[in-house]
Design a protein around this motif. Structure first.
Motif, PDB file in Angstrom:
ATOM      1  N   UNK A 188       0.700  -1.134   0.068  1.00  0.00           N
ATOM      2  CA  UNK A 188       0.057  -0.009  -0.035  1.00  0.00           C
ATOM      3  C   UNK A 188       0.864   1.265  -0.034  1.00  0.00           C
ATOM      4  N   UNK A 189       1.658   1.243   0.993  1.00  0.00           N
ATOM      5  CA  UNK A 189       2.778   2.329   0.820  1.00  0.00           C
ATOM      6  C   UNK A 189       3.401   2.492  -0.383  1.00  0.00           C
ATOM      7  N   UNK A 190       4.058   1.375  -1.095  1.00  0.00           N
ATOM      8  CA  UNK A 190       4.739   1.604  -2.501  1.00  0.00           C
ATOM      9  C   UNK A 190       3.914   2.080  -3.213  1.00  0.00           C
ATOM     10  N   UNK A 191       2.516   1.596  -3.488  1.00  0.00           N
ATOM     11  CA  UNK A 191       1.373   2.240  -4.328  1.00  0.00           C
ATOM     12  C   UNK A 191       1.404   3.678  -4.167  1.00  0.00           C
ATOM     13  N   UNK A 192       1.204   4.353  -3.085  1.00  0.00           N
ATOM     14  CA  UNK A 192       0.982   5.516  -2.948  1.00  0.00           C
ATOM     15  C   UNK A 192       2.353   6.466  -3.122  1.00  0.00           C
ATOM     16  N   UNK A 193       3.676   5.723  -2.975  1.00  0.00           N
ATOM     17  CA  UNK A 193       4.673   6.378  -3.347  1.00  0.00           C
ATOM     18  C   UNK A 193       4.821   6.404  -4.831  1.00  0.00           C
ATOM     19  N   UNK A 194       4.448   5.405  -5.687  1.00  0.00           N
ATOM     20  CA  UNK A 194       4.260   5.496  -7.012  1.00  0.00           C
ATOM     21  C   UNK A 194       3.380   6.170  -7.648  1.00  0.00           C
ATOM     22  N   UNK A 195       2.448   6.419  -6.971  1.00  0.00           N
ATOM     23  CA  UNK A 195       1.434   7.145  -7.558  1.00  0.00           C
ATOM     24  C   UNK A 195       1.926   8.636  -7.550  1.00  0.00           C
ATOM     25  N   UNK A 255      13.312   4.714 -14.197  1.00  0.00           N
ATOM     26  CA  UNK A 255      13.388   5.969 -13.506  1.00  0.00           C
ATOM     27  C   UNK A 255      12.412   5.446 -12.251  1.00  0.00           C
ATOM     28  N   UNK A 256      11.366   5.087 -12.309  1.00  0.00           N
ATOM     29  CA  UNK A 256      10.613   4.656 -11.433  1.00  0.00           C
ATOM     30  C   UNK A 256      11.094   3.903 -10.238  1.00  0.00           C
ATOM     31  N   UNK A 257      11.692   2.549 -10.777  1.00  0.00           N
ATOM     32  CA  UNK A 257      12.253   1.681  -9.805  1.00  0.00           C
ATOM     33  C   UNK A 257      13.367   2.315  -9.193  1.00  0.00           C
ATOM     34  N   UNK A 286       7.575  -2.977 -11.130  1.00  0.00           N
ATOM     35  CA  UNK A 286       6.745  -3.870 -11.535  1.00  0.00           C
ATOM     36  C   UNK A 286       5.449  -4.116 -10.574  1.00  0.00           C
ATOM     37  N   UNK A 287       5.890  -4.043  -9.469  1.00  0.00           N
ATOM     38  CA  UNK A 287       4.758  -3.932  -8.391  1.00  0.00           C
ATOM     39  C   UNK A 287       3.916  -2.813  -8.474  1.00  0.00           C
ATOM     40  N   UNK A 288       4.292  -1.583  -8.924  1.00  0.00           N
ATOM     41  CA  UNK A 288       3.693  -0.266  -8.874  1.00  0.00           C
ATOM     42  C   UNK A 288       2.830  -0.551 -10.369  1.00  0.00           C
ATOM     43  N   UNK A 289       3.162  -1.114 -11.181  1.00  0.00           N
ATOM     44  CA  UNK A 289       2.570  -1.576 -12.480  1.00  0.00           C
ATOM     45  C   UNK A 289       1.369  -2.276 -12.326  1.00  0.00           C
ATOM     46  N   UNK A 290       1.385  -3.409 -11.253  1.00  0.00           N
ATOM     47  CA  UNK A 290       0.068  -4.280 -11.025  1.00  0.00           C
ATOM     48  C   UNK A 290      -0.720  -3.500  -9.980  1.00  0.00           C
ATOM     49  N   UNK A 291      -0.303  -2.380  -9.126  1.00  0.00           N
ATOM     50  CA  UNK A 291      -1.094  -1.804  -8.341  1.00  0.00           C
ATOM     51  C   UNK A 291      -1.828  -0.546  -8.833  1.00  0.00           C
ATOM     52  N   UNK A 292      -1.243   0.076  -9.856  1.00  0.00           N
ATOM     53  CA  UNK A 292      -1.695   1.390 -10.341  1.00  0.00           C
ATOM     54  C   UNK A 292      -2.235   1.245 -11.871  1.00  0.00           C
TER      55      UNK A 292
END
Length: 369
Positions: free
Chosen positions: A119-126, A138-140, A157-163
């Protein structure tokens, strides 16, 4: 059609009719993308050929404008692969296929996510992707600063899955080049995907473009599982036909099902065209079981072709800037009749006029060995 049995050839003609591969349609590009339920687009220029082969009067500017006007987007959807879809379908379908993308991500990178707060990862990636579009590299790298000792590629890749990340222009725009940069649908389209998407509507859209089809076919197209209950729920409104192997083929009641002997013209398809990948049983378009190569690249320079409605070979375009020529090589799997050679050559010349209008066209046919 009580008691009727549908042959693979008849099923193939039905699918070709819906795919506008028996006869080109006058539809606009955006309407055709919606009708097809999206187009595979990990090779970003491939949809240009896919639309050209289905539409009368299609130009590259038409699709380029749709990208720039944010009416269509490239986003991970069915089977977890990048698809070109309308903005509305991106928002309607992304939540439905989230489990597919998550399953693939876990399979490839799950060992890197132990004790990771997703959840924290998704918030940061957003936050990072909405500041400005980011490549996965860049994102990684940026995420690894916030989540140290983690693999940057796995974090991206986790960000891609969650966002719901879309790939932004100029990537995918004809005649332009650009890095593969991502931002969210909220930033690009002003909206998040639907919280309560309509799975039944998605299945009906699949039948509109690829029917008649089995439950397993729909699962192969979408990557989803357990669709039997959806088809059972829809059964009263569908037509059910038996295939030659005894399987139930579901269809929309008034969808076209032409005579299996209706002529099917030669057609050139781009790499990754969904016609060849959207059924569990692909005998309707690939009765001989030929291997379908997955070419790497940008698209619009190679692909597959159909003869008599079935997959019959490969094509490739090579430009010679110094000579001002464009050579289209056709590699056919079996010997060609004189009529087939004429049909393929004529369609190849039309394709070259679309892809390389300033070049002198050259055609070469060769038998696959």
């Amino acid at each position: 059609m009580a008691g009727a049995v549908l042959s693979p050839r008849a099923a193939g003609r039905a699918t070709l009719a819906r795919q506008h591969l028996l006869e080109r349609t006058e539809a606009a590009a955006e309407a055709e993308i919606a009708h097809l339920g999206g187009m595979q687009a990990q090779a970003p220029l491939a949809p240009y050929v896919g639309l050209w082969t289905r539409l009368s009067g299609f130009t590259t500017d038409e699709l380029s404008a749709l990208y720039q006007q944010r009416q269509v987007v490239r986003i991970a959807l069915m089977r977890g692969t990048i698809h070109l879809v309308t903005a509305e379908d991106a928002l309607a379908w992304r939540t439905l296929v989230d489990p597919v993308i998550e399953r693939g991500t876990q399979g490839a990178f799950g060992r890197h996510y132990r004790d990771l707060d997703r959840t924290q990862l998704a918030e940061a990636a957003r936050e990072l992707t909405e500041q400005e579009p980011r490549t996965f590299a860049e994102l990684g790298t940026l995420l690894a600063k916030r989540f140290p000792d983690r693999d940057p590629a796995a974090l991206a890749q986790a960000a891609r899955a969650q966002l719901p990340l879309v790939q932004v222009p100029p990537r995918g725009v004809w005649g332009e080049s650009g890095r593969i940069a991502h931002t969210t649908t909220r930033a690009w389209l002003g909206r998040d995907p639907l919280d309560k998407p309509d799975l039944d509507a998605m299945v009906l859209r699949y039948l509109q473009a690829f029917g008649p089809a089995t439950v397993m076919d729909a699962q192969a197209w979408s990557g989803l599982t357990r669709l039997r209950e959806v088809f059972d729920r829809l059964r009263p409104s569908l037509r059910v036909i038996k295939g030659e192997n005894g399987a139930e083929l579901f269809d929309l009641p008034h969808a076209p099902r032409p005579d299996p002997d209706v002529p099917a013209p030669a057609r050139f398809l781009p790499e990754y065209d969904n016609l060849l990948f959207s059924h569990a049983d692909r005998t309707r378009v690939n009765p001989h079981g030929y291997r379908v190569p997955l070419f790497p690249g940008n698209g619009a320079t190679l692909g597959y072709f159909l003869l008599d409605g079935v997959y019959a070979g490969l094509w490739r375009v090579e430009r010679n800037a110094a000579a001002g020529t464009a050579l289209l090589t056709i590699q056919h799997f079996t010997p060609l009749s004189a009529a087939d050679r004429e049909a393929l050559t004529g369609e190849a010349l039309r394709l070259l006029a679309f892809l390389a209008p300033q070049c002198a066209p050259q055609i070469q046919l060769s038998l696959s060995t």
